[in-house]
Design a protein around this motif. Structure first.
Motif, PDB file in Angstrom:
ATOM      1  N   UNK A   1      16.605 -29.288  43.708  1.00 27.78           N
ATOM      2  CA  UNK A   1      16.239 -28.353  44.768  1.00 27.78           C
ATOM      3  C   UNK A   1      14.728 -28.224  44.872  1.00 27.78           C
ATOM      4  N   UNK A   2      14.150 -28.533  46.008  1.00 27.99           N
ATOM      5  CA  UNK A   2      12.703 -28.303  46.123  1.00 27.99           C
ATOM      6  C   UNK A   2      12.461 -26.821  46.296  1.00 27.99           C
TER       7      UNK A   2
ATOM      8  N   UNK B   1      10.095 -24.046  46.788  1.00 27.98           N
ATOM      9  CA  UNK B   1       8.733 -23.701  47.185  1.00 27.98           C
ATOM     10  C   UNK B   1       8.293 -22.453  46.443  1.00 27.98           C
ATOM     11  N   UNK B   2       7.118 -22.455  45.954  1.00 32.48           N
ATOM     12  CA  UNK B   2       6.636 -21.304  45.214  1.00 32.48           C
ATOM     13  C   UNK B   2       6.784 -21.520  43.727  1.00 32.48           C
TER      14      UNK B   2
ATOM     15  N   UNK C   1       4.081 -27.137  40.827  1.00 27.97           N
ATOM     16  CA  UNK C   1       3.464 -28.069  41.755  1.00 27.97           C
ATOM     17  C   UNK C   1       4.272 -29.349  41.858  1.00 27.97           C
TER      18      UNK C   1
ATOM     19  N   UNK D   1       7.408 -29.471  44.389  1.00 30.26           N
ATOM     20  CA  UNK D   1       7.291 -29.353  45.843  1.00 30.26           C
ATOM     21  C   UNK D   1       7.785 -30.634  46.502  1.00 30.26           C
TER      22      UNK D   1
ATOM     23  N   UNK E   1       7.778 -35.685  53.736  1.00 30.25           N
ATOM     24  CA  UNK E   1       9.032 -35.022  54.075  1.00 30.25           C
ATOM     25  C   UNK E   1       8.762 -33.655  54.682  1.00 30.25           C
ATOM     26  N   UNK E   2       7.765 -32.970  54.124  1.00 32.32           N
ATOM     27  CA  UNK E   2       7.413 -31.662  54.693  1.00 32.32           C
ATOM     28  C   UNK E   2       6.923 -31.789  56.109  1.00 32.32           C
ATOM     29  N   UNK E   3       6.137 -32.835  56.351  1.00 26.95           N
ATOM     30  CA  UNK E   3       5.610 -32.994  57.703  1.00 26.95           C
ATOM     31  C   UNK E   3       6.662 -33.520  58.657  1.00 26.95           C
ATOM     32  N   UNK E   4       7.769 -33.982  58.145  1.00 25.13           N
ATOM     33  CA  UNK E   4       8.817 -34.488  59.016  1.00 25.13           C
ATOM     34  C   UNK E   4       8.597 -35.909  59.454  1.00 25.13           C
TER      35      UNK E   4
ATOM     36  N   UNK F   1       9.349 -39.591  59.020  1.00 21.79           N
ATOM     37  CA  UNK F   1      10.365 -40.376  58.352  1.00 21.79           C
ATOM     38  C   UNK F   1      10.139 -41.828  58.750  1.00 21.79           C
TER      39      UNK F   1
ATOM     40  N   UNK G   1      13.274 -35.534  68.260  1.00 24.36           N
ATOM     41  CA  UNK G   1      12.018 -36.006  68.840  1.00 24.36           C
ATOM     42  C   UNK G   1      10.964 -35.929  67.767  1.00 24.36           C
ATOM     43  N   UNK G   2      10.331 -37.041  67.491  1.00 27.40           N
ATOM     44  CA  UNK G   2       9.225 -36.944  66.553  1.00 27.40           C
ATOM     45  C   UNK G   2       8.004 -37.558  67.206  1.00 27.40           C
ATOM     46  N   UNK G   3       6.892 -36.918  67.027  1.00 30.23           N
ATOM     47  CA  UNK G   3       5.674 -37.378  67.679  1.00 30.23           C
ATOM     48  C   UNK G   3       4.761 -38.106  66.717  1.00 30.23           C
TER      49      UNK G   3
ATOM     50  N   UNK H   1       9.042 -32.778  74.491  1.00 28.67           N
ATOM     51  CA  UNK H   1       8.852 -33.583  73.295  1.00 28.67           C
ATOM     52  C   UNK H   1       9.575 -34.903  73.383  1.00 28.67           C
TER      53      UNK H   1
END
Lengths: 309, 203
Positions: free
Chosen positions: B25-26, B28-29, B32, B35, B40-43, B45, B71-73, B124
Motif C-alpha cells: 500500500x503506498x 502517503x505521509x 519516503x 511513496x 505514477x503520481x503524475x499519471x 503511463x 485522456x492524458x496530455x 481534454x
C-alpha cells in the motif's frame, strides 16, 4: 491514479485501489488541486471514495506531509474545488442564453453525401428543379436528409479555408506576416456582419413575414466563400486569367443560387410559384431579393481582388 | 431505505470487506521509500502512451473506441515539444506559434465536434487526440532539417503527411464518438490544422 497538481489538464480516471485512503469522505485528494469536472461522466465529490474509509488515518510522520494534512489546507482545497465547480455550472447554464446550442446542432447535422451535393449545387445550380425544403410535422428536415436545407458546416469551413488561402496567396507574394491572417479574418467577418445587419434591417423595413431566421441568413451569406476560394486558388495556379474566369463563373452561379433560394423564403407564395402578382409589396420584395443576390458577386470580387496579382 | 422488491444479496452475518488493503500500500505521509513512484503520481503511463502512438502510426488499422476514455496530455506534450525541437534544429524558434495554433485549433475542433456529434466530447479528449496525431508532422519537420521542402518532392511529402495525420485523427474521433458518414467532414478541419503546422515547417 491521480495527477499531482496537474489536474487542470483534466484527466478523468477511475480511482484504483492503490489510492491513498481518505480520513474524511467528500474531501479532495491532497494530490489534486481541483476536482476534474471537465468530462460528462465526472464523478461526484465523494461518490467513489467510500472504499477508502476503513480506518487508515493519514498520520503525518514526515514533515513534508504535515503541510498537506493540515486541516486548514484541506478546507482551502475543498473550497477551491467547489468554486471551480460552481463556475463551470454557471457557464453551462448561461451559455444557452447567448448561443442557442441546440438550434446550432441542427445546422451541423450533415454528412459527406450532403456536403458533396451542396457543393455541386453551389457551382452548378442550373439543372436543379426543386428548391423547396421538405418539412416534417412543422419542423424543417435536417440537412442530412434534404439537399435544399441550409447548413453551417460549409460556410464555417469555407470561411476558415478562405482565411488560410488568403495567407497562402500573400505568402507567395512575399507579403505574408502572421498578423495579416488575423487582419484578413476580422475584415471578412466584419463584412459578413454588416451584410447580415443590412439585410435584417431591410427585411424589417419592408415588413415581410418570412421564416428566414438570422442563422439561416448567415448560412446563405456564407456560401459565397466557396466561390471565392475557388477563384483565389485558380488565380494562384494560372494567374489573372484563371482567377477572372473562375470567379466570373462562381459569381453567376451564386447569383442564380441566391435568387432561387431566397425567392421561396422572401416572396409570397403565389409569386414564388411564378404567377406574376401585381402590387407594390411584391415589387419591393422582388427588388430586395435581387439586391441581396447582386451584392454577393460584388463582395466576392471586393474580398479577393487584392490577393491575386 | 430499501424497497421491498429489491432482495439483499450480501451476507447477513459477515461484513463484506469492500476494501482489501494490499501489502504494498503506498501510504502517503509515511516513509519516503513507501511513496508511489513519481510517474505514477503524475499519471504518466508509458505503456499506454506507446499503445496510442502505435494506433496513430498504423493509419489503416481500425481504431478501438475505448482507447480515448482516459485522456492524458503527457504524450501530446512530449510530441509538441519534440516538434518544437525539430523546428529549432532547422533554425526556426517558433514555440510560441506552435502553442498558439494548437490552442486555437483544439478550441475550434472542440466546438465543431460538440456541434456535430450526438454525444458531447470533453476538451481534454480533443486535445489528446490532436496531440497524438501530430507525430507524423515531427517526421516532416525532421526532413526539413536535412533538405528543403520547397520543391515538388517536398510538396508531395507534405501533402502525404497532412493526409496521414488528419486521417488518423478523424479515424479516432469517429470511432470514439460513433459518428457515421462523417469521416471526411471531420478530416477536413483536422487537415486545415495540420496544414498550418506544415506551413510552419516548410516556410
Amino acid at each position: 491514479m491521480h495527477p499531482a497538481g496537474l489536474a487542470a489538464a483534466g484527466t478523468p480516471r477511475l480511482p484504483s485501489k492503490r489510492r491513498v485512503p481518505m480520513s474524511q469522505p467528500g474531501m479532495a485528494d491532497p494530490h489534486q488541486l481541483f476536482d476534474d469536472t471537465s468530462s460528462a461522466h465526472s464523478r461526484g465529490y465523494g461518490a467513489q471514495r467510500a472504499p477508502g474509509n476503513l480506518g487508515y488515518p493519514a498520520t503525518s510522520a514526515s514533515p513534508q506531509a504535515a503541510f498537506l494534512t493540515n486541516p486548514v489546507s484541506d478546507m482551502a482545497v475543498a473550497y477551491g474545488s467547489s468554486l471551480a465547480a460552481q463556475g463551470k455550472e454557471l457557464v453551462d447554464k448561461n451559455i444557452d442564453r447567448f448561443i442557442p446550442v441546440s438550434k446550432l446542432k441542427y445546422y451541423f447535422a450533415v454528412d459527406t453525401v450532403y456536403v458533396g451535393k451542396k457543393l455541386g449545387l453551389l457551382i452548378f445550380p442550373y439543372l436543379h428543379q426543386d428548391w423547396e425544403v421538405q418539412y416534417q410535422q412543422d419542423t424543417p428536415v435536417a440537412p442530412r436528409f434534404d439537399v435544399n436545407a441550409p447548413d453551417l458546416y460549409i460556410p464555417a469551413m469555407a470561411f476558415i479555408t478562405y482565411v488560410l488561402v488568403a495567407g497562402l496567396a500573400l505568402g507567395t507574394q512575399d507579403r505574408f506576416s502572421p498578423d495579416l491572417l488575423g487582419l484578413q479574418a476580422s475584415s471578412a467577418l466584419a463584412w459578413l456582419t454588416v451584410e447580415v445587419l443590412a439585410i435584417l434591417l431591410s427585411l424589417y423595413l419592408v415588413t415581410v413575414n418570412t421564416d428566414l431566421t438570422t442563422i439561416d441568413l448567415v448560412a446563405f451569406l456564407g456560401y459565397k466563400y466557396v466561390g471565392m476560394i475557388g477563384g483565389v486558388l485558380m488565380g494562384l495556379l494560372f494567374g489573372k486569367i484563371g482567377y477572372y474566369l473562375v470567379l466570373g463563373w462562381c459569381c453567376m452561379s451564386i447569383f442564380v443560387f441566391m435568387i432561387r433560394t431566397l425567392r421561396l423564403k422572401i416572396l409570397s407564395e403565389a409569386a414564388a410559384e411564378g404567377v406574376p402578382v401585381r402590387g407594390a409589396r411584391n415589387q419591393l420584395r422582388m427588388y430586395l431579393t435581387m439586391a441581396v443576390a447582386a451584392a454577393q458577386p460584388l463582395l466576392m470580387y471586393w474580398l479577393t481582388f487584392h490577393l491575386v496579382r | 431505505m430499501m424497497q421491498p422488491q429489491q432482495p439483499y444479496t450480501g451476507q447477513i452475518y459477515q461484513p463484506t470487506q469492500t476494501y482489501t488493503p494490499t501489502t504494498s500500500q503506498p501510504f502517503y505521509g509515511n516513509n519516503f521509500e513507501d511513496e508511489p513512484p513519481l510517474l505514477e503520481e503524475l499519471g504518466i503511463n508509458f505503456d499506454h502512451i506507446w499503445q496510442k502512438t502505435l494506433t496513430v502510426l498504423h493509419p489503416l488499422k481500425v481504431a478501438d473506441g475505448s482507447i480515448m476514455n482516459e485522456t492524458d496530455l503527457a504524450g501530446p506534450m512530449v510530441f509538441c515539444l519534440a516538434f518544437g525541437a525539430t523546428l529549432l534544429l532547422a533554425g526556426k524558434i517558433q514555440f510560441g506559434y506552435v502553442y498558439g495554433i494548437s490552442a486555437i485549433g483544439c478550441l475550434g475542433m472542440f466546438c465543431l465536434l460538440n456541434l456535430m456529434s450526438m454525444t458531447g466530447v470533453s476538451f481534454g479528449c480533443v486535445a489528446s487526440v490532436l496531440g497524438y496525431c501530430l507525430l507524423p508532422m515531427i517526421l516532416l519537420s525532421s526532413f526539413a532539417v536535412i533538405f528543403s521542402l520547397q520543391g515538388m518532392i517536398g510538396v508531395l511529402l507534405t501533402a502525404g503527411i497532412i493526409g496521414w495525420c488528419s486521417f488518423s485523427a478523424s479515424k479516432i474521433f469517429i470511432s470514439a464518438l460513433a459518428m457515421e458518414g462523417q469521416q471526411l467532414l471531420v478530416a477536413y478541419p483536422c487537415a486545415l490544422l495540420y496544414g498550418v503546422f506544415a506551413l510552419i515547417s516548410v516556410f
